[in-house]
Motif scaffolding. Structure first.
Motif, PDB file in Angstrom:
ATOM      1  N   GLN A  62      79.047 -37.256 113.608  1.00  0.00           N
ATOM      2  CA  GLN A  62      79.878 -38.371 114.030  1.00  0.00           C
ATOM      3  C   GLN A  62      81.292 -38.150 113.513  1.00  0.00           C
ATOM      4  O   GLN A  62      81.490 -37.895 112.328  1.00  0.00           O
ATOM      5  CB  GLN A  62      79.303 -39.677 113.495  1.00  0.00           C
ATOM      6  CG  GLN A  62      79.886 -40.933 114.113  1.00  0.00           C
ATOM      7  CD  GLN A  62      79.100 -42.163 113.697  1.00  0.00           C
ATOM      8  OE1 GLN A  62      79.118 -42.549 112.532  1.00  0.00           O
ATOM      9  NE2 GLN A  62      78.407 -42.780 114.637  1.00  0.00           N
ATOM     10  N   THR A 107      80.166 -39.075 118.856  1.00  0.00           N
ATOM     11  CA  THR A 107      79.030 -38.415 118.217  1.00  0.00           C
ATOM     12  C   THR A 107      78.567 -37.269 119.106  1.00  0.00           C
ATOM     13  O   THR A 107      78.497 -37.420 120.328  1.00  0.00           O
ATOM     14  CB  THR A 107      77.869 -39.409 117.994  1.00  0.00           C
ATOM     15  OG1 THR A 107      78.335 -40.510 117.205  1.00  0.00           O
ATOM     16  CG2 THR A 107      76.710 -38.749 117.266  1.00  0.00           C
ATOM     17  N   THR A 135      80.744 -37.297 109.573  1.00  0.00           N
ATOM     18  CA  THR A 135      79.421 -37.658 109.079  1.00  0.00           C
ATOM     19  C   THR A 135      78.370 -36.807 109.764  1.00  0.00           C
ATOM     20  O   THR A 135      78.330 -36.733 110.994  1.00  0.00           O
ATOM     21  CB  THR A 135      79.116 -39.144 109.365  1.00  0.00           C
ATOM     22  OG1 THR A 135      80.022 -39.951 108.617  1.00  0.00           O
ATOM     23  CG2 THR A 135      77.685 -39.488 108.967  1.00  0.00           C
ATOM     24  N   ILE A 137      74.432 -36.576 110.306  1.00  0.00           N
ATOM     25  CA  ILE A 137      73.241 -37.415 110.186  1.00  0.00           C
ATOM     26  C   ILE A 137      72.066 -36.523 109.782  1.00  0.00           C
ATOM     27  O   ILE A 137      71.716 -35.581 110.497  1.00  0.00           O
ATOM     28  CB  ILE A 137      72.957 -38.136 111.505  1.00  0.00           C
ATOM     29  CG1 ILE A 137      74.162 -39.037 111.853  1.00  0.00           C
ATOM     30  CG2 ILE A 137      71.681 -38.944 111.425  1.00  0.00           C
ATOM     31  CD1 ILE A 137      74.078 -39.689 113.205  1.00  0.00           C
ATOM     32  N   THR A 143      67.792 -43.339 112.469  1.00  0.00           N
ATOM     33  CA  THR A 143      69.150 -43.849 112.436  1.00  0.00           C
ATOM     34  C   THR A 143      69.226 -45.274 112.989  1.00  0.00           C
ATOM     35  O   THR A 143      68.463 -45.670 113.870  1.00  0.00           O
ATOM     36  CB  THR A 143      70.110 -42.951 113.220  1.00  0.00           C
ATOM     37  OG1 THR A 143      69.652 -42.816 114.569  1.00  0.00           O
ATOM     38  CG2 THR A 143      70.179 -41.573 112.591  1.00  0.00           C
ATOM     39  N   PRO A 172      74.753 -44.931 110.353  1.00  0.00           N
ATOM     40  CA  PRO A 172      75.999 -44.329 110.830  1.00  0.00           C
ATOM     41  C   PRO A 172      77.003 -45.422 111.213  1.00  0.00           C
ATOM     42  O   PRO A 172      76.757 -46.613 111.006  1.00  0.00           O
ATOM     43  CB  PRO A 172      75.544 -43.536 112.056  1.00  0.00           C
ATOM     44  CG  PRO A 172      74.416 -44.367 112.594  1.00  0.00           C
ATOM     45  CD  PRO A 172      73.740 -45.002 111.402  1.00  0.00           C
ATOM     46  N   ALA A 192      77.183 -43.573 106.401  1.00  0.00           N
ATOM     47  CA  ALA A 192      78.138 -42.668 107.024  1.00  0.00           C
ATOM     48  C   ALA A 192      79.472 -42.654 106.304  1.00  0.00           C
ATOM     49  O   ALA A 192      79.869 -43.626 105.660  1.00  0.00           O
ATOM     50  CB  ALA A 192      78.343 -43.058 108.481  1.00  0.00           C
TER      51      ALA A 192
END
Length: 373
Positions: A62, A107, A135, A137, A143, A172, A192
């Motif tokens: 992200q 993303t 970020t 993940i 998520t 996130p 995030a």
């Protein structure tokens, strides 16, 4: 006229990695319109911007410009052969729904080893103070989708079900931050690298594994994050990448902390030890409250290792409040912060001087003047 930023062109792109947050003033950057129209996403032709690059990790990534103070656009390119001469636009964003104002975020799923170029730019001729956050993940994590803010809504999770103690979760950047009003568990918990990730706990969120908080994370509410540690081998990890705040933190297993952690209500040792040797822990103070440390647990209590700083707000009238901060207490006996518990009274615990001692209760008001802490 000052020169443009060093990363004003693609060939001088600054490398970013997972968890990085970078800032740049784009006032003297040059236009990137010559890069051309991007047919993917909503960013169309770039404006004035600066360049970054990222090497794929195989994770979902992200990219956020939400912390910028001007109207932004964001363009993502893949470089065939790893050079700026072979850029293919993969995605772009203008005024994304993930940001609260006219900023941008996107993303994408990265490929291990692939080089991605990120053009952080402005709408039309907009320039200003840019903030870009990356970020990654964690693979295997469930998520938060954030369609609404209800933690207990199955569709708000990528798995389609509310997580359990055996499942790691990651928060996130989303349109709605989670609000927890019941009793829930998860394995590992992470947030995030974006603009002040926020979680509100009115119930309880028990962490069976490790905690990883990005800088600016704020966990508020009159509920508690409980460090249960049932899935950890040895001491669990409580890692803060920068500075984060938690209202009520209950430690029921052994955890080791890093980074800077601010406590706004209570840090309670409820049977676990908290090693803050490599961390900075601050008990915050404000108008009408002072956070406190509590090892008077009805469970086994625990040991705190490391420094701790306590703030005290002194009010001198409207607009004239002052913050006073103690020298850090370094491995001091924490019993010195309050009464030694000697007996149970009708209404709870009593100290050696006969004054009632408040037992762990995150829903109780924070400490005020004349408190026996």
């Amino acid at each position: 006229i000052p020169p443009p930023p060093v990363n004003d062109d693609c060939t001088n792109a600054i490398t970013l990695t997972c968890g990085d947050v970078a800032t740049e003033n784009t006032t003297y950057a040059l236009s990137d319109a010559a890069t051309g129209y991007c047919s993917a996403g909503t960013g169309s032709t770039p404006g004035i911007g600066v360049w970054y690059k990222f090497v794929g990790t195989g994770e979902d990534v992200q990219v956020s410009l939400c912390g910028s103070d001007f109207d932004t656009k964001l363009h993502l390119y893949e470089a065939t052969g790893g050079t700026c001469g072979t850029l293919t636009c993969l995605d772009s964003n203008d005024d994304g729904s993930l940001c609260s104002a006219n900023q941008s975020a996107l993303t994408f799923t990265s490929t291990i080893g692939a080089t991605y170029y990120i053009l952080a730019n402005g709408w039309s001729a907009s320039v200003g103070n840019l903030e870009i956050a990356i970020t990654c993940i964690p693979a295997g994590s469930i998520t938060w989708n954030g369609t609404t803010n209800d933690y207990n809504t199955a569709s708000n999770w990528s798995s389609g079900a509310v997580p359990t103690c055996s499942e790691s979760i990651f928060i996130p950047l989303t349109a709605n931050n989670p609000m927890i009003t019941g009793l829930f568990e998860c394995d590992n918990f992470g947030t995030a690298a974006s603009v002040n990730p926020s979680v509100t706990i009115s119930g309880t969120l028990s962490i069976c594994g490790n905690v990883s908080l990005s800088t600016g994370t704020n966990i508020s509410g009159d509920g508690a994050m409980v460090l249960l540690g049932s899935n950890t081998s040895g001491s669990g990890l409580f890692d803060v990448a920068g500075n984060a705040s938690i209202a009520c933190l209950s430690v029921q297993s052994d955890y080791t902390a890093t980074g800077s952690l601010n406590i706004s209500t209570v840090l309670a040792l409820d049977g676990g030890n908290f090693d803050a040797t490599n961390a900075t822990v601050t008990l915050e103070s404000g108008v009408g409250f002072t956070a406190y440390f509590d090892d008077f647990s009805s469970l086994a209590g625990g040991n705190y290792t490391g420094n701790m700083t306590s703030e005290q707000l002194i009010s001198n009238g409207p607009g004239e409040d002052q913050h006073f901060v103690t020298s850090p207490m370094n491995n001091s006996p924490m019993s010195e912060l309050g009464d030694d518990v000697s007996a149970f009274g009708i209404n709870g615990l009593y100290g050696t001087d006969g004054v009632a001692v408040t037992v762990d209760d995150c829903t109780a008001p924070s400490l005020v003047e004349t408190s026996n802490y």
